[in-house]
Design a protein around this motif. Structure first.
Motif, PDB file in Angstrom:
ATOM      1  N   PHE A 117       0.819  -1.246   0.229  1.00 48.50           N
ATOM      2  CA  PHE A 117      -0.303   0.544  -0.291  1.00 48.50           C
ATOM      3  C   PHE A 117       1.108   1.128   0.559  1.00 48.50           C
ATOM      4  O   PHE A 117       0.208   2.440  -0.675  1.00 48.50           O
ATOM      5  CB  PHE A 117      -1.194  -0.254   1.838  1.00 48.50           C
ATOM      6  CG  PHE A 117      -1.444   0.865   1.706  1.00 48.50           C
ATOM      7  CD1 PHE A 117      -2.502   0.754   0.893  1.00 48.50           C
ATOM      8  CD2 PHE A 117      -1.674   2.491   1.830  1.00 48.50           C
ATOM      9  CE1 PHE A 117      -3.681   2.494   0.829  1.00 48.50           C
ATOM     10  CE2 PHE A 117      -2.207   3.490   2.388  1.00 48.50           C
ATOM     11  CZ  PHE A 117      -3.199   3.323   1.680  1.00 48.50           C
ATOM     12  N   GLY A 118       2.167   1.456   0.886  1.00 47.10           N
ATOM     13  CA  GLY A 118       2.901   2.418   0.945  1.00 47.10           C
ATOM     14  C   GLY A 118       4.645   2.917  -0.301  1.00 47.10           C
ATOM     15  O   GLY A 118       3.591   3.428  -0.823  1.00 47.10           O
ATOM     16  N   ILE A 119       4.038   1.518  -0.855  1.00 50.96           N
ATOM     17  CA  ILE A 119       4.954   1.758  -1.984  1.00 50.96           C
ATOM     18  C   ILE A 119       4.158   2.607  -2.882  1.00 50.96           C
ATOM     19  O   ILE A 119       4.013   3.226  -4.171  1.00 50.96           O
ATOM     20  CB  ILE A 119       5.387   0.091  -2.383  1.00 50.96           C
ATOM     21  CG1 ILE A 119       6.346  -0.031  -1.304  1.00 50.96           C
ATOM     22  CG2 ILE A 119       6.237   0.059  -3.544  1.00 50.96           C
ATOM     23  CD1 ILE A 119       6.871  -1.260  -1.028  1.00 50.96           C
ATOM     24  N   GLY A 120       2.612   2.046  -3.043  1.00 53.55           N
ATOM     25  CA  GLY A 120       1.682   1.921  -4.294  1.00 53.55           C
ATOM     26  C   GLY A 120       1.218   3.386  -3.924  1.00 53.55           C
ATOM     27  O   GLY A 120       1.249   4.505  -4.964  1.00 53.55           O
ATOM     28  N   TRP A 121       1.001   4.236  -2.995  1.00 47.29           N
ATOM     29  CA  TRP A 121       0.831   5.685  -2.875  1.00 47.29           C
ATOM     30  C   TRP A 121       2.215   6.730  -3.225  1.00 47.29           C
ATOM     31  O   TRP A 121       1.461   7.181  -4.243  1.00 47.29           O
ATOM     32  CB  TRP A 121       0.390   5.155  -1.627  1.00 47.29           C
ATOM     33  CG  TRP A 121      -0.241   6.965  -1.000  1.00 47.29           C
ATOM     34  CD1 TRP A 121      -0.876   7.523  -1.865  1.00 47.29           C
ATOM     35  CD2 TRP A 121       0.251   7.481   0.273  1.00 47.29           C
ATOM     36  NE1 TRP A 121      -0.815   8.788  -1.399  1.00 47.29           N
ATOM     37  CE2 TRP A 121      -0.937   8.727   0.390  1.00 47.29           C
ATOM     38  CE3 TRP A 121       0.654   7.531   1.358  1.00 47.29           C
ATOM     39  CZ2 TRP A 121      -0.888   9.394   1.611  1.00 47.29           C
ATOM     40  CZ3 TRP A 121      -0.074   7.968   2.887  1.00 47.29           C
ATOM     41  CH2 TRP A 121      -0.564   8.895   2.907  1.00 47.29           C
ATOM     42  N   ALA A 122       3.760   5.560  -2.902  1.00 48.57           N
ATOM     43  CA  ALA A 122       3.980   6.545  -2.899  1.00 48.57           C
ATOM     44  C   ALA A 122       4.797   6.680  -5.074  1.00 48.57           C
ATOM     45  O   ALA A 122       4.780   7.981  -4.494  1.00 48.57           O
ATOM     46  CB  ALA A 122       4.734   6.409  -2.067  1.00 48.57           C
TER      47      ALA A 122
END
Length: 148
Positions: free
Chosen positions: A91-96
């Motif tokens: 989730f964090g990688i995709g958001w960033a």
């Protein structure tokens, strides 16, 4: 009545995302870029959300049952397992990388931005894959969560 309440909540949420700038991936990426063009304005969005949530939870916790339901559905799991860590990291990688998380991405669909048109189908595919993996894992005998 429940459908109208859900519709109103969704409209308020989407409007909040648009007003706060969360639907603008460049603004989100600038917030996450601590060494470059850092934009701290989303800190105020986060602080506002925390205050509203705090007040809301305090008010709701005094009730014996929800307004539009029979009982409160409160999660009972509090363990941290590999699936939680992997999902959070993805989730964090995709958001960033994209500047979108699910709520703002869905809110931005009518804008027909190229990033949205790529992100939303990828998000839907990821949700489908996660459900498939969860079902497969639940069906196997090695489905017990691993604590970290």
């Amino acid at each position: 009545m429940r459908l109208l309440a859900n519709l109103a909540a969704g409209l308020i949420f989407g409007l909040g995302l648009l007003i706060s700038g969360m639907a603008n991936p460049a603004k989100v990426q600038n917030f996450l870029d601590l060494t470059g063009s850092f934009d701290p304005s989303l800190i105020f969005v986060m602080a506002g959300a925390v205050v509203v949530s705090f007040i809301g939870y305090r008010l709701v916790s005094r009730r014996t049952k929800p307004v539009l339901g029979e009982f409160f559905r409160i999660p009972t799991r509090n363990d941290i397992d590999a699936a939680l860590i992997a999902g959070s990291a993805l989730f964090g990688i995709g958001w960033a990388l994209s500047g979108y998380c699910p709520g703002p991405a869905l809110t931005s669909i009518p804008l027909l931005a190229q990033g949205t048109l790529i992100f939303v189908p990828a998000m839907i595919a990821g949700i489908g894959l996660a459900r498939l993996l969860t079902r497969t894992r639940a069906g196997s005998s090695a489905a017990s969560p691993r604590k970290i």
